[in-house]
Structure formats: structure tokens, C-alpha cells
Scaffold this motif. Structure first.
Motif, mmCIF file in Angstrom:
data_model
loop_
_atom_site.group_PDB
_atom_site.id
_atom_site.type_symbol
_atom_site.label_atom_id
_atom_site.label_comp_id
_atom_site.label_asym_id
_atom_site.label_seq_id
_atom_site.Cartn_x
_atom_site.Cartn_y
_atom_site.Cartn_z
ATOM 1 N N PRO A 78 0.796 -1.237 0.000
ATOM 2 C CA PRO A 78 0.000 0.000 0.000
ATOM 3 C C PRO A 78 0.827 1.285 0.000
ATOM 4 N N ASP A 79 1.938 1.308 0.752
ATOM 5 C CA ASP A 79 2.682 2.575 0.822
ATOM 6 C C ASP A 79 3.319 2.913 -0.521
ATOM 7 N N SER A 82 0.575 4.146 -2.822
ATOM 8 C CA SER A 82 0.249 5.518 -2.444
ATOM 9 C C SER A 82 1.280 6.488 -3.019
ATOM 10 N N ASN A 83 2.544 6.142 -2.882
ATOM 11 C CA ASN A 83 3.596 7.029 -3.384
ATOM 12 C C ASN A 83 3.637 7.083 -4.911
ATOM 13 N N ASN A 111 6.835 12.443 2.756
ATOM 14 C CA ASN A 111 7.346 11.425 3.687
ATOM 15 C C ASN A 111 8.666 11.839 4.325
ATOM 16 N N ASN A 181 -2.412 14.711 0.346
ATOM 17 C CA ASN A 181 -1.499 13.618 0.005
ATOM 18 C C ASN A 181 -1.208 13.672 -1.496
ATOM 19 N N LEU B 161 4.654 10.989 13.410
ATOM 20 C CA LEU B 161 4.487 9.812 12.547
ATOM 21 C C LEU B 161 4.374 8.539 13.400
ATOM 22 N N LEU B 170 -2.857 1.319 9.141
ATOM 23 C CA LEU B 170 -3.311 1.219 7.754
ATOM 24 C C LEU B 170 -3.414 2.612 7.120
ATOM 25 N N ALA B 172 -1.733 5.197 7.916
ATOM 26 C CA ALA B 172 -0.374 5.693 7.675
ATOM 27 C C ALA B 172 0.189 5.099 6.385
ATOM 28 N N LYS B 173 -0.054 3.811 6.164
ATOM 29 C CA LYS B 173 0.420 3.186 4.925
ATOM 30 C C LYS B 173 -0.233 3.836 3.709
ATOM 31 N N ILE B 174 -1.519 4.114 3.841
ATOM 32 C CA ILE B 174 -2.256 4.695 2.718
ATOM 33 C C ILE B 174 -1.755 6.112 2.424
ATOM 34 N N LEU B 175 -1.119 6.752 3.416
ATOM 35 C CA LEU B 175 -0.486 8.048 3.140
ATOM 36 C C LEU B 175 0.930 7.855 2.600
ATOM 37 N N GLY B 176 1.329 6.611 2.379
ATOM 38 C CA GLY B 176 2.628 6.359 1.766
ATOM 39 C C GLY B 176 3.762 6.125 2.751
ATOM 40 N N LYS B 177 3.428 5.945 4.034
ATOM 41 C CA LYS B 177 4.495 5.774 5.031
ATOM 42 C C LYS B 177 4.949 4.315 5.089
ATOM 43 N N ASP B 178 6.249 4.146 5.205
ATOM 44 C CA ASP B 178 6.829 2.819 5.385
ATOM 45 C C ASP B 178 6.746 2.500 6.875
#
Ligand SMILES: Nc1ncnc2c1ncn2[C@@H]1O[C@H](COP(=O)(O)OP(=O)(O)O)[C@@H](O)[C@H]1O
Ligand SMILES: [Mg+2]
Lengths: 263, 290
Positions: A78-79, A82-83, A111, A181, B161, B170, B172-178
Motif C-alpha cells: 500500500p505505501d 500511495s507514493n 514522507n 497527500n 508519525l 493502515l 499511515a500506509k495509505i499516506l505512503g508511510k513505510d
């Protein structure tokens, strides 16, 4: 050229075939609506697109002119997806309940917060950017957040934890977070379900303004009237399959669609 | 007599504050249900003690204690990358048990149940911290520094974060965070500070054995974190002082020391219950977990 293309997607949960050989694509600069009765597999398609679950078979392609021409994202996490430019609003609230509304929105910009040293001690790797540049971008991000919140009459909630928001307010903040985002495609799962008529109009206006600005939106909505009013194209799902596709007018008069909704 | 005893208590409070602040970082801020925290404390203590006994200067032993704990946290994080919540709690308990068994059974290195006596008191740049008062000053300075660093971390975007991952991984992941990377880093930092606390403990008591690092030792530390309030640093300090001093007060009411140990456990359980009933967010906490 389409922004998203889905090919023969299948996903089952136990005995339930939630998504069954589903194919469709999303064109740039338009609002595409994904409709269908409850349990027809719409949210599951979103979960597949955003990489939260993996399909049994089928492929998902993403097109993002800034990054690549066409990318098979079918098995990515998912990350990463998203990116690559997919920004999502969930059907249920997914705000960070103990963070303030402002902090919820600030998290969406980029990020850089993942970089421990620069984030905590203001050290940029190899001195590319100075700490003060970091602070000034933070200031400008805060300004953008304040403007958004003022626009949606949420300025007074900025410092409040997200858990204190009313249902409608939290839907709005979630939509704002997905807008901040960085993205190329917005996917919204029932953004107006359960909100007041005024808020519904506000969100409708927002969606149309976003389209004017060239955004590409894929929208799940249960409410037929709202959907047919706001969207350019409609995809109808039933029992995991696409049963009809077309302009709102075509869909309005499609007997198959009426049948699916009357069941 | 009393004042020597009081200094002793203050030193222990200082060490516990570091240990509890470290657990705050992983548990309170990042939502990592780590019940193996004591393993990092023990690794710090043993690493630092063994190096000191082989002649290393204190500062290096101290930092190595933190570093070894940190390294083991990276390993633990890799092993548990697919495990969440309750199961993570179980696996981290298992980790603590493994480390404890190693301390007991690596006789050649750790002398097993006999423990390591004669750990030298620190000397830093020629200044020796051999009396307790100077040791108190050392512990206070380090605890203060740790407090400031952890505050700096938790106030930063990185800290926000961490809290985001705690509240909704979830999202956070959807915002692109690892989120895996973020949690690993948080656990490693937490372990580093726990390792430092372990080193300070070893060089204070000058004797360590595995019994100080058993699984059960997590109870007072976890109690401190909950009583102080998740993600509250001032709450953690206050709770450490209160929870350390309350059982000690019994000593003056005339309880024999043989029942002080069990009493301490009972008191922790009682305080924990009272807090959960009357102040579920702890002294100063604002965070509510779903
Ligand atoms: N994680 C899951 N586990 C089991 N069944 C699921 C899961 N997610 C969805 N389903 C089932 O898949 C079907 C489609 O659900 P969903 O995609 O949520 O429908 P919609 O969003 O169109 O209402 C339903 O029968 C639902 O019960
Ligand atoms: Mg749904």
C-alpha cells in the motif's frame, strides 16, 4: 490514455466470490462512479487497487505521467502504491484519533517525516537543504492546512484531537487529507454516506471544483441520485462483476441496473 | 543513614525513569506492544559490565550497552515484522525469556546464576563516581538528557508519525508511510535507551545476575507507563517517583522486609487497578487506544 486499468480481477473470501472477473478503466480528468448494491464488491476493488489485499488473479495498471507510462501495481504494498499517486478515503473513518486535526493533515504532505535525523535534529543528508528550509516548508504547510480548514469551517477544530470531530467533520478532514497527500488519482469510498444534506452539497461542489482543476476521481457511492448528478461515467457492479458501464443517462435507463438495485 | 538510603532510592528512580521513558517511546508513542523491554535493559547491563571487566573505559561500555540492545531490537523487529498486537506481546515475552536463558546458561561468558561481581564504578575523564552522591549526579544528568532527547523526538514530525502509526497503521500506509521502517526505528531507539539504563544499573550495584532481568520485571515498568499515561513524558517521571516511593513508605510503617517484595507487587496491582478505574488515561495522558 487511462489513469487506471483493471483487468479480469478476481478475489474470493472463503465461499464468497467478492470480485469476479472485474475489468474497467478510469479516464483522466473525469469523475468515474463505481456503484452497485451493498456487498457487490466495490470496497474490495478499492482494497485491491490500494494493495491492502492481493487478488487471486487479474492485473491492475497505473499510469502516472510524472513517474512512468504504465506500471503493473498488482502485487505492490500500500505505501508504494500511495507514493505512485493513489490517494484514498476509506468508507469507515481512518483518522489518527489522538493527533490533532492539523497534525492529521500535516502528515499527508510528504514522507520527509520518515527521515529520523532531519526530522528530529534538522540535519539534512549531505547538506542539500538547511534546517531553516525545512522549517519554512513546515510553515507553508501549516498555512495551507489553515486555509483548507477555514474554507470548510473547521478552523476552530485545528488544535483538537481528531476523536472530537463529529461524523461529518471527520469525513471532511479525511477528504482534505487525501487531497493534500500527493496524488494523481483520488479514490473515495462513499464520502457522503450518512452526512447532512448541507455537507453533501458542500462535498458535491468540492468534487466538481476538483474536476475543473483536472483531478481524476474514482468514487464509490451508494446514493444513485448523487452519483448520477456528479459523475461523468458510471460503472455498475453486482455480485463482483461489472454489469453495466456508461454515461449517467445511459445508466439511468438501463434495465439491468434497475433490476440489480431492486433485488 | 536515612539520607544515604534516600540517595540510593533517588538513583534507582533515575535509572527507572530512563527505562520507563524508553518504554514510552515504543509502547506509548508507537503502540508496539513490547513486553520484552527488560531484555534490552539486561543486554545493556551485561554488555557494559563485561566490557568494563575486560578493561574498557566507562563511556564506551555505556554506549556499547545501548548499541548492543539497539542491534538486538533490529533483529527482533525483523523477526516479528509480520506479527501484530497480542501475538507481538507473546513473541516479545519469548524474546525476553531467550535473553534471560542466555544469561543463565552462557556460563563461560556470564557466569550463569552466579552473576558478575566487581563491576567497576564509572570513571569519566579521570573523575571517579565511586561514592553514591556523585553517582546520583551522573544518573540525574543522563536521565535529564534522555528526557530532553525523547521529548525532542516525540515533538518532531517523526514523533507525530510514530503516533500516527500507533493510532492507525493502515491509514499511515495509505499516506505512503513505510510503517515497518518507522516501527523498527522506534523499537531500536527504545532499546538503546533501555540499554543505557541497564549499564547505569550494572555500574551502580556493581553486581548483576540474571534474576534482575527476568520477565516479571516488566510489571513495575509497564505499570509506570500506564499510570503516568501513554505518551506522557512528565506523567512517566511522576509515576516513577510515586510507584517507587509508595512501597518504600511501607518500610517505615514497620513492615518486615520479607513481605516487602510481595507487598510491592500487590501495591503495583492495586495502583494499576485504581488508575484504570478512576483515571484510565493515567496522570497526564491524553491518549486513548481503541
Ligand atoms: N475481508 C473480508 N473477509 C471476508 N469477506 C469479505 C471481506 N471483505 C469483503 N468481504 C465480502 O465480500 C463481499 C463484497 O464486499 P464489499 O467489497 O465490502 O462490498 P461493497 O463495498 O460493494 O458493499 C461481501 O459479501 C463481503 O461480506
Ligand atoms: Mg463498501
Amino acid at each position: 490514455m487511462e489513469v487506471l486499468k483493471i483487468e479480469n480481477l478476481k478475489k474470493h473470501f472463503g465461499g464468497v466470490q467478492a470480485v469476479d472477473n472485474c475489468s474497467f478503466s478510469v479516464e483522466p480528468g473525469k469523475i468515474t462512479a463505481l456503484i452497485g448494491p451493498n456487498g457487490s464488491g466495490k470496497t474490495t476493488v478499492f482494497n485491491l487497487i490500494s494493495g491492502i489485499i492481493r487478488p487471486d488473479s487479474g492485473k491492475i495498471f497505473l499510469y502516472n505521467p510524472f513517474l512512468f507510462k504504465d506500471k503493473n501495481i498488482t502485487h505492490l504494498p500500500p505505501d508504494i502504491i500511495s507514493n505512485f499517486g493513489v490517494s484514498r478515503v476509506f468508507q469507515q473513518s481512518h483518522l489518527f484519533a489522538n493527533l490533532t486535526v492539523e497534525e492529521n493533515l500535516l502528515l499527508a504532505f510528504n514522507n520527509n517525516d520518515q527521515n529520523f535525523w532531519s526530522s528530529v535534529f534538522g540535519l539534512e543528508s549531505w547538506g542539500q537543504k538547511s534546517a531553516s528550509a525545512e522549517t519554512s516548508t513546515r510553515q507553508s504547510q501549516k498555512k495551507i492546512v489553515a486555509e483548507y480548514l477555514a474554507l470548510f469551517r473547521l478552523a476552530h477544530m485545528a488544535e483538537k484531537p481528531a476523536r472530537d470531530l463529529s461524523f461529518g467533520q471527520s469525513r471532511l478532514v479525511e477528504i482534505l487529507r487525501s487531497l493534500i497527500n500527493p496524488h494523481h488519482l483520488l479514490i473515495l469510498d462513499e464520502p457522503i454516506a450518512g452526512v447532512t444534506p448541507e455537507l453533501r452539497d458542500m462535498i458535491k461542489k468540492l468534487l466538481l471544483e476538483l474536476k475543473e482543476k483536472g483531478e481524476t476521481i474514482l468514487l464509490i457511492e451508494h446514493d444513485m441520485n448523487f452519483t448520477l448528478n456528479v459523475s461523468d461515467r458510471v460503472i455498475v457492479m453486482d455480485a463482483g462483476q461489472v454489469i453495466a458501464e456508461g454515461t449517467p443517462d445511459e445508466i439511468r435507463h438501463n434495465p439491468k441496473v434497475l433490476e440489480a438495485y431492486l433485488d | 543513614m536515612l539520607s544515604a538510603y534516600f540517595i540510593h532510592l533517588l538513583i534507582l528512580i533515575g535509572i527507572y525513569i530512563i527505562l520507563a521513558l524508553a518504554l514510552q517511546l515504543a509502547l506509548g508513542y508507537s503502540g508496539i506492544l513490547n513486553l520484552g523491554h527488560i531484555a534490552f535493559y539486561g543486554l545493556g547491563a551485561y554488555t557494559s559490565a563485561l566490557l568494563a571487566l575486560s578493561g574498557w573505559p566507562f563511556l564506551l561500555c555505556f554506549l556499547a550497552g545501548g548499541a548492543v540492545a539497539m542491534g538486538s531490537a533490529f533483529l527482533l523487529s525483523l523477526i516479528t515484522s509480520k506479527i501484530k498486537g497480542d501475538y507481538l506481546a507473546l513473541v516479545t515475552m519469548g524474546f525476553c525469556f531467550v535473553i534471560y536463558s542466555l544469561m543463565l546458561n552462557l556460563d563461560e561468558l556470564t557466569r550463569g546464576p552466579l552473576g558478575l561481581p566487581g563491576i567497576p564504578r564509572p570513571t569519566i575523564f579521570g573523575f571517579s563516581f565511586s561514592d553514591n552522591f556523585s553517582y546520583l549526579i551522573l544518573v540525574t544528568i543522563i536521565a535529564g538528557l534522555v528526557y530532553l532527547i525523547i521529548k525532542r523526538i516525540t515533538d518532531s514530525p517523526f514523533g507525530k508519525l510514530l503516533e500516527a502509526v500507533r493510532d492507525n497503521e493502515l491509514a499511515a500506509k495509505i499516506l505512503g508511510k513505510d510503517t515497518f521502517k518507522v516501527k523498527t526505528f522506534s523499537l531500536a531507539l527504545s532499546a538503546f535507551f533501555a540499554g543505557l539504563a541497564g549499564s547505569l544499573y550494572a555500574h551502580y550495584i556493581t553486581f548483576i545476575d540474571p534474576s534482575s532481568f527476568s520477565l516479571m520485571q516488566i510489571i513495575p515498568i509497564a505499570s509506570i507507563v500506564i499510570v503516568g499515561g501513554l505518551a506522557s513524558l512528565p506523567g512517566t517521571v511522576l509515576a516513577t517517583v510515586v510507584l517507587t516511593l509508595i512501597p518504600e513508605a511501607l518500610r517505615f510503617v514497620g513492615f518486615p522486609s520479607s513481605i516487602l517484595g510481595p507487598m510491592r507487587q500487590i501495591i503495583y496491582a492495586l495502583v494499576l487497578l485504581l488508575i484504570l478505574i478512576y483515571r484510565p488515561k493515567g496522570f497526564f495522558g491524553k491518549v486513548e487506544l481503541e
